[in-house]
Design a protein around this motif. Structure first.
Motif, PDB file in Angstrom:
ATOM      1  N   ALA A  52      -5.016 102.168 -19.744  1.00 41.79           N
ATOM      2  CA  ALA A  52      -5.002 103.328 -19.907  1.00 41.79           C
ATOM      3  C   ALA A  52      -6.368 104.227 -18.659  1.00 41.79           C
ATOM      4  O   ALA A  52      -7.058 104.581 -18.318  1.00 41.79           O
ATOM      5  N   VAL A  53      -5.694 103.252 -17.405  1.00 39.79           N
ATOM      6  CA  VAL A  53      -7.092 103.688 -16.115  1.00 39.79           C
ATOM      7  C   VAL A  53      -6.875 104.962 -15.838  1.00 39.79           C
ATOM      8  O   VAL A  53      -7.960 105.690 -15.721  1.00 39.79           O
ATOM      9  N   ASP A  54      -6.447 106.118 -16.049  1.00 37.24           N
ATOM     10  CA  ASP A  54      -6.835 107.775 -15.991  1.00 37.24           C
ATOM     11  C   ASP A  54      -8.302 108.005 -16.767  1.00 37.24           C
ATOM     12  O   ASP A  54      -8.982 108.288 -16.564  1.00 37.24           O
ATOM     13  N   VAL A  55      -7.514 107.363 -18.092  1.00 35.64           N
ATOM     14  CA  VAL A  55      -9.019 107.237 -19.386  1.00 35.64           C
ATOM     15  C   VAL A  55      -9.675 107.104 -19.163  1.00 35.64           C
ATOM     16  O   VAL A  55     -10.914 107.634 -19.526  1.00 35.64           O
ATOM     17  N   GLY A  56      -9.881 105.897 -18.380  1.00 32.28           N
ATOM     18  CA  GLY A  56     -10.324 104.922 -18.094  1.00 32.28           C
ATOM     19  C   GLY A  56     -12.061 105.363 -16.949  1.00 32.28           C
ATOM     20  O   GLY A  56     -12.611 105.895 -17.032  1.00 32.28           O
ATOM     21  N   LEU A  57     -11.153 105.940 -16.537  1.00 29.88           N
ATOM     22  CA  LEU A  57     -11.713 106.627 -15.189  1.00 29.88           C
ATOM     23  C   LEU A  57     -12.158 108.427 -15.274  1.00 29.88           C
ATOM     24  O   LEU A  57     -13.782 108.321 -15.202  1.00 29.88           O
ATOM     25  N   THR A  58     -11.581 108.858 -16.328  1.00 29.12           N
ATOM     26  CA  THR A  58     -12.364 109.552 -16.891  1.00 29.12           C
ATOM     27  C   THR A  58     -13.356 109.653 -17.548  1.00 29.12           C
ATOM     28  O   THR A  58     -14.741 110.280 -17.287  1.00 29.12           O
ATOM     29  N   GLU A  59     -13.801 108.321 -18.374  1.00 31.64           N
ATOM     30  CA  GLU A  59     -14.791 107.939 -19.274  1.00 31.64           C
ATOM     31  C   GLU A  59     -15.401 107.756 -18.136  1.00 31.64           C
ATOM     32  O   GLU A  59     -16.527 107.556 -18.987  1.00 31.64           O
ATOM     33  N   ALA A  60     -15.121 106.461 -16.901  1.00 36.12           N
ATOM     34  CA  ALA A  60     -16.713 106.215 -16.350  1.00 36.12           C
ATOM     35  C   ALA A  60     -16.803 107.723 -15.821  1.00 36.12           C
ATOM     36  O   ALA A  60     -18.394 107.770 -16.137  1.00 36.12           O
ATOM     37  N   ALA A  61     -16.696 108.526 -14.999  1.00 40.17           N
ATOM     38  CA  ALA A  61     -17.305 109.630 -14.386  1.00 40.17           C
ATOM     39  C   ALA A  61     -17.665 110.237 -15.622  1.00 40.17           C
ATOM     40  O   ALA A  61     -19.051 110.678 -14.793  1.00 40.17           O
ATOM     41  N   ILE A  62     -17.056 111.098 -16.511  1.00 46.71           N
ATOM     42  CA  ILE A  62     -17.895 112.518 -17.333  1.00 46.71           C
ATOM     43  C   ILE A  62     -18.791 110.837 -18.346  1.00 46.71           C
ATOM     44  O   ILE A  62     -19.825 111.693 -18.474  1.00 46.71           O
ATOM     45  N   GLY A  63     -18.451 110.745 -19.002  1.00 46.69           N
ATOM     46  CA  GLY A  63     -19.018 109.477 -20.046  1.00 46.69           C
ATOM     47  C   GLY A  63     -20.360 108.524 -19.762  1.00 46.69           C
ATOM     48  O   GLY A  63     -21.463 109.058 -20.459  1.00 46.69           O
ATOM     49  N   ALA A  64     -19.861 108.095 -18.874  1.00 47.67           N
ATOM     50  CA  ALA A  64     -21.341 107.198 -17.629  1.00 47.67           C
ATOM     51  C   ALA A  64     -22.009 107.522 -16.892  1.00 47.67           C
ATOM     52  O   ALA A  64     -22.837 107.579 -17.110  1.00 47.67           O
ATOM     53  N   GLY A  65     -21.361 108.308 -16.374  1.00 44.29           N
ATOM     54  CA  GLY A  65     -21.927 109.248 -15.232  1.00 44.29           C
ATOM     55  C   GLY A  65     -22.757 111.012 -15.606  1.00 44.29           C
ATOM     56  O   GLY A  65     -23.855 110.877 -15.559  1.00 44.29           O
ATOM     57  N   ILE A  66     -21.788 111.281 -15.457  1.00 47.83           N
ATOM     58  CA  ILE A  66     -22.471 112.857 -15.321  1.00 47.83           C
ATOM     59  C   ILE A  66     -23.511 113.298 -17.051  1.00 47.83           C
ATOM     60  O   ILE A  66     -24.159 113.526 -16.922  1.00 47.83           O
ATOM     61  N   THR A  67     -22.687 112.817 -17.879  1.00 48.15           N
ATOM     62  CA  THR A  67     -23.735 112.818 -19.342  1.00 48.15           C
ATOM     63  C   THR A  67     -24.131 112.191 -19.703  1.00 48.15           C
ATOM     64  O   THR A  67     -25.599 112.272 -19.852  1.00 48.15           O
ATOM     65  N   VAL A  98     -30.379 107.610 -24.976  1.00 48.52           N
ATOM     66  CA  VAL A  98     -29.495 107.464 -23.356  1.00 48.52           C
ATOM     67  C   VAL A  98     -28.492 106.366 -23.198  1.00 48.52           C
ATOM     68  O   VAL A  98     -27.830 106.176 -22.595  1.00 48.52           O
ATOM     69  N   VAL A  99     -29.411 105.340 -23.265  1.00 50.45           N
ATOM     70  CA  VAL A  99     -29.251 104.411 -21.785  1.00 50.45           C
ATOM     71  C   VAL A  99     -28.173 103.435 -22.910  1.00 50.45           C
ATOM     72  O   VAL A  99     -27.093 103.030 -22.700  1.00 50.45           O
ATOM     73  N   ILE A 100     -28.332 103.210 -24.356  1.00 54.70           N
ATOM     74  CA  ILE A 100     -27.352 102.784 -25.165  1.00 54.70           C
ATOM     75  C   ILE A 100     -26.478 103.395 -24.825  1.00 54.70           C
ATOM     76  O   ILE A 100     -25.162 102.854 -24.684  1.00 54.70           O
ATOM     77  N   LEU A 101     -26.303 105.095 -25.730  1.00 50.33           N
ATOM     78  CA  LEU A 101     -24.911 105.413 -25.301  1.00 50.33           C
ATOM     79  C   LEU A 101     -24.004 105.517 -23.896  1.00 50.33           C
ATOM     80  O   LEU A 101     -22.870 105.679 -23.386  1.00 50.33           O
ATOM     81  N   VAL A 109     -26.946 111.514 -17.214  1.00 52.16           N
ATOM     82  CA  VAL A 109     -27.708 112.213 -15.721  1.00 52.16           C
ATOM     83  C   VAL A 109     -28.203 113.501 -17.181  1.00 52.16           C
ATOM     84  O   VAL A 109     -29.146 113.041 -17.234  1.00 52.16           O
ATOM     85  N   LEU A 110     -27.397 114.171 -17.356  1.00 54.47           N
ATOM     86  CA  LEU A 110     -27.939 115.482 -18.467  1.00 54.47           C
ATOM     87  C   LEU A 110     -28.744 114.985 -18.781  1.00 54.47           C
ATOM     88  O   LEU A 110     -29.794 115.774 -19.374  1.00 54.47           O
ATOM     89  N   SER A 111     -28.475 113.793 -20.136  1.00 61.77           N
ATOM     90  CA  SER A 111     -29.208 113.435 -21.235  1.00 61.77           C
ATOM     91  C   SER A 111     -30.692 112.804 -20.858  1.00 61.77           C
ATOM     92  O   SER A 111     -31.266 113.629 -21.499  1.00 61.77           O
ATOM     93  N   ILE A 112     -30.812 112.275 -19.907  1.00 58.47           N
ATOM     94  CA  ILE A 112     -31.825 112.248 -18.743  1.00 58.47           C
ATOM     95  C   ILE A 112     -32.702 113.158 -18.941  1.00 58.47           C
ATOM     96  O   ILE A 112     -34.204 112.805 -19.455  1.00 58.47           O
TER      97      ILE A 112
END
Length: 81
Positions: free
Chosen positions: A49-64, A30-33, A66-69
């Motif tokens: 592609a700042v909008d895609v980067g912001l979405t990736e940071a918020a959902i991919g690195a953030g919420i996902t 999970v940490v590696i992902l 936390v839910l995986s942990i």
């Protein structure tokens, strides 16, 4: 930007992908992902592609992450095989 920086990020991305599928500890995976997602965020922002980067940071690195942990904390961390 600088192609050496892009190449280094691409190599780190490949290393994270290989490490995530070969590690046996679920929390480590999970940490590696999460690191994979953060590298992708940097790549998206660098490609303007700042909008895609912001979405990736918020959902991919953030919420996902936390839910995986939270899911891993309710299971056993190591696989049995």
């Amino acid at each position: 930007m600088i192609w050496e920086f892009n190449f280094a990020l691409f190599i780190l991305l490949i290393i994270c992908a290989i490490a995530a599928i070969t590690v046996r500890d679920l929390l480590s995976a999970v940490v590696i992902l999460a690191a994979y997602s953060l590298i992708m965020t940097v790549l998206w922002v660098e490609m303007n592609a700042v909008d895609v980067g912001l979405t990736e940071a918020a959902i991919g690195a953030g919420i996902t992450t936390v839910l995986s942990i939270a899911a891993v904390s309710r299971t056993t961390r190591r696989s049995r095989d």
